[in-house]
Design a protein around this motif. Structure first.
Motif, PDB file in Angstrom:
ATOM      1  N   VAL A 127      -4.629  -5.483 -10.615  1.00  0.00           N
ATOM      2  CA  VAL A 127      -4.849  -6.735  -9.895  1.00  0.00           C
ATOM      3  C   VAL A 127      -6.272  -6.683  -9.352  1.00  0.00           C
ATOM      4  CG1 VAL A 127      -4.164  -8.202  -7.960  1.00  0.00           C
ATOM      5  CG2 VAL A 127      -2.414  -6.958  -9.256  1.00  0.00           C
ATOM      6  N   LYS A 148       2.714  -7.610  -5.414  1.00  0.00           N
ATOM      7  CA  LYS A 148       2.781  -8.657  -4.389  1.00  0.00           C
ATOM      8  C   LYS A 148       1.821  -8.367  -3.248  1.00  0.00           C
ATOM      9  CE  LYS A 148       7.553 -10.124  -5.279  1.00  0.00           C
ATOM     10  NZ  LYS A 148       8.940 -10.152  -4.762  1.00  0.00           N
ATOM     11  N   VAL A 151      -1.797  -8.997  -4.559  1.00  0.00           N
ATOM     12  CA  VAL A 151      -2.065 -10.425  -4.735  1.00  0.00           C
ATOM     13  C   VAL A 151      -2.328 -11.109  -3.398  1.00  0.00           C
ATOM     14  CG1 VAL A 151      -0.972 -12.616  -5.381  1.00  0.00           C
ATOM     15  CG2 VAL A 151      -0.868 -10.669  -6.935  1.00  0.00           C
ATOM     16  N   PRO A 157      -6.823 -13.757  -7.559  1.00  0.00           N
ATOM     17  CA  PRO A 157      -6.471 -12.575  -8.348  1.00  0.00           C
ATOM     18  C   PRO A 157      -6.180 -12.868  -9.818  1.00  0.00           C
ATOM     19  CG  PRO A 157      -4.576 -13.297  -7.091  1.00  0.00           C
ATOM     20  CD  PRO A 157      -5.726 -14.183  -6.680  1.00  0.00           C
ATOM     21  N   ILE A 159      -4.067 -10.759 -12.930  1.00  0.00           N
ATOM     22  CA  ILE A 159      -3.175  -9.631 -13.184  1.00  0.00           C
ATOM     23  C   ILE A 159      -3.242  -9.312 -14.668  1.00  0.00           C
ATOM     24  CG2 ILE A 159      -0.820  -8.739 -13.001  1.00  0.00           C
ATOM     25  CD1 ILE A 159      -0.280 -11.006 -10.957  1.00  0.00           C
TER      26      ILE A 159
END
Length: 287
Positions: A127, A148, A151, A157, A159
């Motif tokens: 991330v 999580k 982020v 962000p 991924i």
């Protein structure tokens, strides 16, 4: 010809920009150019371009408005000559997700990107900010909870699949690849900020001692990306090599020029000194 070296700015890469800018300025002055430095402040990024006298703006700005095309647009409006890529190429290359899509469209392999957390079906993943460089804000996540958390703290962000392999980088100057360098971080499993900018943080192996076919493929990929995006001057593309395959990660339109930066190392493979690179940039963009 009067040259103004613009450095600093508002991004998380400001300190690297200042180090790069001062190294470039020192080189210009040593070579006899009429050059001086201008540090852009967070709350004063536009007026310095209007209030100062210069024939060429030598841009040594990393991240933020200095690399996303916004300050290039101001210089275009002013009719001023400047170094590096123009507005469109800067804007596109700053967006890692968009750049990967373009790279993939011309046949270059890239790590898988996940649009939603729910769509992740493999670990680990990376991330990171979609529009920052220097490995700022980079997180390696091994489960959904870590994703999580990352982020929530990373601005804009992206991924993507974490491909563990050999880190390679290729510099391109005026559409021609300089060579391939392999990065071996000393203290980390990944080429993070400290590995990049702390002296001794990583080993730079150049030319990279890898299979000749993969060496040539990395060179070609970097040239193809540089040309496809319409980049000018110097760019640097980062790759991961795994299982005899090369995966493109990102391209930098304004690579670092510090004492630990990669472009000066790569330039030596073509017989260029740091001063040569600076001079070639001036000659390219002052015409």
């Amino acid at each position: 010809m009067k040259i103004a070296v613009f450095m600093g700015g508002e991004s998380s890469e400001k300190e690297v920009s200042l180090r790069s800018g001062n190294a470039v300025l020192k080189s210009l002055q040593k070579q006899g150019y009429d050059a001086y430095g201008i540090e852009l402040k967070e709350n004063n990024q536009i007026l310095p371009f209007l209030e100062n006298e210069y024939d060429l703006a030598y841009l040594v700005l990393h991240g933020g408005n200095g690399e996303n095309g916004k300050l290039q647009a101001i210089l275009d409006i002013l009719g001023k000559k400047y170094t590096g890529s123009g507005v469109l190429a800067s804007a596109i290359s700053m967006d890692k997700k968009r750049t990967k899509m373009i790279a993939e469209s011309i046949g270059i392999k890239v790590p898988r990107t996940f649009d939603k957390i729910e769509s992740i079906n493999t670990f680990p993943v990376i991330v990171k900010p979609v529009d920052e460089g220097s490995s700022v804000g980079l997180h390696v996540c091994n489960n959904i909870e870590e994703v999580k958390k990352a982020v929530n703290v990373v601005r804009n962000p992206i991924i993507e699949e974490y491909i563990k392999g050999e880190e390679l980088t290729v510099g391109v100057m005026n559409d021609r690849a300089l060579g391939v360098l392999r990065i071996i971080p000393k203290a980390a499993d990944i080429y993070d900020y400290d590995s990049k900018y702390k002296i001794g943080g990583s080993i730079h192996e150049y030319p990279a001692r890898i299979d000749n076919k993969l060496y040539k493929k990395a060179m070609k990929y970097a040239e193809d990306i540089h040309i496809e995006l319409g980049m000018k001057g110097i760019s640097r593309s980062d790759f991961i090599m795994k299982d005899d395959e090369i995966y493109f990660l990102e391209v930098n339109s304004s690579p670092g020029m510090t004492e630990t930066s990669l472009i000066p190392d790569l330039a030596t493979l073509q017989g260029y000194t740091f001063d040569d690179v600076v001079r070639i940039v001036v000659e390219t963009f002052s015409k």
